[in-house]
Design a protein around this motif. Structure first.
Motif, PDB file in Angstrom:
ATOM      1  N   PRO A   1      31.670  38.804  12.172  1.00 40.93           N
ATOM      2  CA  PRO A   1      31.618  39.729  10.979  1.00 40.93           C
ATOM      3  C   PRO A   1      32.624  40.862  11.021  1.00 40.93           C
ATOM      4  N   VAL A   2      33.489  40.851  10.045  1.00 47.16           N
ATOM      5  CA  VAL A   2      34.569  41.854   9.928  1.00 47.16           C
ATOM      6  C   VAL A   2      34.748  42.616   8.611  1.00 47.16           C
ATOM      7  N   ILE A   3      35.279  43.568   8.751  1.00 45.12           N
ATOM      8  CA  ILE A   3      35.761  44.607   7.481  1.00 45.12           C
ATOM      9  C   ILE A   3      37.056  44.932   7.313  1.00 45.12           C
ATOM     10  N   VAL A   4      37.771  44.535   6.281  1.00 47.96           N
ATOM     11  CA  VAL A   4      39.240  44.749   5.968  1.00 47.96           C
ATOM     12  C   VAL A   4      39.482  45.469   4.867  1.00 47.96           C
ATOM     13  N   THR A   5      40.658  46.384   4.834  1.00 54.14           N
ATOM     14  CA  THR A   5      41.155  46.843   3.776  1.00 54.14           C
ATOM     15  C   THR A   5      42.464  46.775   3.384  1.00 54.14           C
ATOM     16  N   GLY A   6      42.677  46.203   2.278  1.00 50.13           N
ATOM     17  CA  GLY A   6      44.097  45.826   1.804  1.00 50.13           C
ATOM     18  C   GLY A   6      44.100  45.444   0.228  1.00 50.13           C
ATOM     19  N   GLN A   7      45.067  44.534   0.105  1.00 44.90           N
ATOM     20  CA  GLN A   7      45.335  44.007  -1.280  1.00 44.90           C
ATOM     21  C   GLN A   7      45.530  42.737  -1.409  1.00 44.90           C
ATOM     22  N   PHE A   8      45.154  42.057  -2.422  1.00 44.73           N
ATOM     23  CA  PHE A   8      45.637  40.704  -2.543  1.00 44.73           C
ATOM     24  C   PHE A   8      46.804  40.245  -3.148  1.00 44.73           C
ATOM     25  N   VAL A   9      47.502  39.352  -2.573  1.00 48.63           N
ATOM     26  CA  VAL A   9      48.785  38.930  -3.025  1.00 48.63           C
ATOM     27  C   VAL A   9      49.060  37.783  -2.917  1.00 48.63           C
ATOM     28  N   GLY A  10      50.165  37.446  -3.681  1.00 46.14           N
ATOM     29  CA  GLY A  10      50.673  35.897  -3.898  1.00 46.14           C
ATOM     30  C   GLY A  10      49.785  34.991  -4.642  1.00 46.14           C
ATOM     31  N   GLN A  11      49.701  33.626  -4.357  1.00 46.01           N
ATOM     32  CA  GLN A  11      48.909  32.926  -5.345  1.00 46.01           C
ATOM     33  C   GLN A  11      47.578  32.473  -4.782  1.00 46.01           C
ATOM     34  N   THR A  12      46.859  31.864  -5.657  1.00 50.32           N
ATOM     35  CA  THR A  12      45.321  31.462  -5.322  1.00 50.32           C
ATOM     36  C   THR A  12      45.288  29.649  -5.304  1.00 50.32           C
TER      37      THR A  12
ATOM     38  N   TYR B   1      35.005  25.573  -7.965  1.00 45.47           N
ATOM     39  CA  TYR B   1      36.063  25.704  -7.069  1.00 45.47           C
ATOM     40  C   TYR B   1      35.791  26.996  -6.292  1.00 45.47           C
ATOM     41  N   ARG B   2      36.104  26.818  -5.123  1.00 48.80           N
ATOM     42  CA  ARG B   2      36.279  28.035  -4.141  1.00 48.80           C
ATOM     43  C   ARG B   2      37.707  28.653  -4.505  1.00 48.80           C
ATOM     44  N   LEU B   3      37.873  29.873  -4.632  1.00 47.74           N
ATOM     45  CA  LEU B   3      39.225  30.353  -4.804  1.00 47.74           C
ATOM     46  C   LEU B   3      39.503  31.253  -3.546  1.00 47.74           C
ATOM     47  N   ILE B   4      40.632  30.740  -3.010  1.00 43.81           N
ATOM     48  CA  ILE B   4      41.198  31.217  -1.823  1.00 43.81           C
ATOM     49  C   ILE B   4      42.520  32.042  -2.054  1.00 43.81           C
ATOM     50  N   SER B   5      42.713  33.332  -1.560  1.00 42.10           N
ATOM     51  CA  SER B   5      43.691  34.164  -1.926  1.00 42.10           C
ATOM     52  C   SER B   5      44.320  34.735  -0.730  1.00 42.10           C
ATOM     53  N   GLY B   6      45.612  34.981  -0.952  1.00 42.51           N
ATOM     54  CA  GLY B   6      46.214  35.876   0.423  1.00 42.51           C
ATOM     55  C   GLY B   6      45.789  37.092   0.399  1.00 42.51           C
ATOM     56  N   PHE B   7      45.559  37.908   1.396  1.00 44.09           N
ATOM     57  CA  PHE B   7      45.155  39.269   1.513  1.00 44.09           C
ATOM     58  C   PHE B   7      46.105  40.060   2.645  1.00 44.09           C
ATOM     59  N   ASP B   8      46.469  41.283   2.235  1.00 40.22           N
ATOM     60  CA  ASP B   8      47.539  42.081   2.785  1.00 40.22           C
ATOM     61  C   ASP B   8      46.506  43.117   3.483  1.00 40.22           C
ATOM     62  N   VAL B   9      46.740  42.842   4.998  1.00 41.63           N
ATOM     63  CA  VAL B   9      45.877  44.066   5.667  1.00 41.63           C
ATOM     64  C   VAL B   9      47.078  44.716   6.585  1.00 41.63           C
ATOM     65  N   ASP B  10      47.493  45.840   6.012  1.00 41.40           N
ATOM     66  CA  ASP B  10      48.793  46.553   6.587  1.00 41.40           C
ATOM     67  C   ASP B  10      49.927  45.841   7.064  1.00 41.40           C
TER      68      ASP B  10
ATOM     69  N   ARG C   1      49.914  42.484   7.385  1.00 43.69           N
ATOM     70  CA  ARG C   1      49.135  41.299   8.114  1.00 43.69           C
ATOM     71  C   ARG C   1      48.772  40.527   7.060  1.00 43.69           C
ATOM     72  N   LEU C   2      49.016  39.222   6.842  1.00 42.09           N
ATOM     73  CA  LEU C   2      48.519  38.414   5.623  1.00 42.09           C
ATOM     74  C   LEU C   2      47.451  37.434   6.043  1.00 42.09           C
ATOM     75  N   ILE C   3      46.277  37.645   5.678  1.00 43.47           N
ATOM     76  CA  ILE C   3      45.218  36.492   6.099  1.00 43.47           C
ATOM     77  C   ILE C   3      44.661  35.845   4.762  1.00 43.47           C
TER      78      ILE C   3
ATOM     79  N   LEU D   1      50.006  29.481   1.334  1.00 40.31           N
ATOM     80  CA  LEU D   1      49.968  30.511   0.680  1.00 40.31           C
ATOM     81  C   LEU D   1      50.719  31.721   1.513  1.00 40.31           C
ATOM     82  N   ASN D   2      51.599  31.088   2.704  1.00 42.05           N
ATOM     83  CA  ASN D   2      52.442  32.100   3.201  1.00 42.05           C
ATOM     84  C   ASN D   2      51.357  33.249   4.166  1.00 42.05           C
ATOM     85  N   THR D   3      50.460  32.920   4.849  1.00 39.15           N
ATOM     86  CA  THR D   3      49.549  33.804   5.657  1.00 39.15           C
ATOM     87  C   THR D   3      49.343  33.113   6.988  1.00 39.15           C
TER      88      THR D   3
END
Length: 224
Positions: free
Chosen positions: A64-75, A89-98, A100-102, A161-163
């Motif tokens: 279990p983790v907690i991250v703060t950041g912003q959604f970026v790019g495509q879904t 559908y499950r929607l999978i998006s890129g997320f920028d954590v400082d 770092r894209l996950i 998604l370039n993560t």
């Protein structure tokens, strides 16, 4: 007692012993699997921690983790069917954590609903790291023209998604992401069929016993 009767008795008892031992073994496997599932559930429900600097797909599975950041790019959209809700559908998006894209699995969207953009601005996502094993030899290739994936292939999704291939399945977002329904990680989907296998082996042992008894009855009738 004839040699034929003795051989049938020995063969019948040996076969029954083997089948019963297989049933007992499955009960032992059941106890082991229930312990594994209990450990997984406890890990899933533990207090969330910061995203590790280096992620290990085995050691950090269900973390279990907690991250703060912003959604970026495509879904990307992964085709699923949710019991009680139907296809979607499950929607999978890129997320920028400082920087770092996950990958973040935001949740379920009904097939008939319009696809919403990810929430804007800085937000916090709480969930569990996971690397679903959903790809096999029968999984179709993604339909890129319609943006439909047929499995959560973490490596392929990360490349698309370039993560990095770090996959966070959201349990909670600090801002609304309607009309999506989060589908958090649970231990419920992990197979545990050992009780059913045990019942099958014990059932076969009873059938074997019945067949042996019937054969002995036939033999004794002929010799009377």
């Amino acid at each position: 007692m004839s040699k034929r009767v003795v051989s049938v008795v020995i063969f019948g008892l040996a076969g029954m012993a083997i089948l019963v031992s297989l049933g007992v073994w499955q009960l032992q496997r059941l106890a082991w699997k229930e312990g594994v599932l209990s450990d997984i559930s406890a890990r899933i429900e533990a207090e969330p921690v910061a995203l590790p600097d280096v992620v290990d797909p085995e050691a950090d599975r269900y973390l279990p983790v907690i991250v703060t950041g912003q959604f970026v790019g495509q879904t990307a959209r992964v085709l699923v069917s949710l019991q009680g809700s139907g296809p979607g559908y499950r929607l999978i998006s890129g997320f920028d954590v400082d920087g770092r894209l996950i990958l973040v699995d935001r949740g379920y969207l009904a097939e008939s609903a319009p696809q919403p953009d990810p929430p804007e601005g800085t937000l916090t996502v709480t969930g569990n790291l996971h690397w679903p094993d959903e790809v096999d030899g029968f999984t179709p290739a993604p339909d890129m023209a319609r943006n439909i994936w047929y499995a959560r292939d973490v490596v392929a999704l990360a490349d698309h998604l370039n993560t990095e291939p770090t996959f966070l399945i959201a349990r909670d977002l600090s801002v609304p992401d309607a009309p999506l329904t989060p589908l958090p990680v649970t231990a419920q989907g992990i197979p545990n069929n050992h009780l059913g296998y045990a019942i099958q082996w014990f059932g076969l042992a009873l059938v074997w016993l019945g067949m042996t008894a019937f054969l002995l009855w036939r033999i004794t009738r002929r010799t009377v």
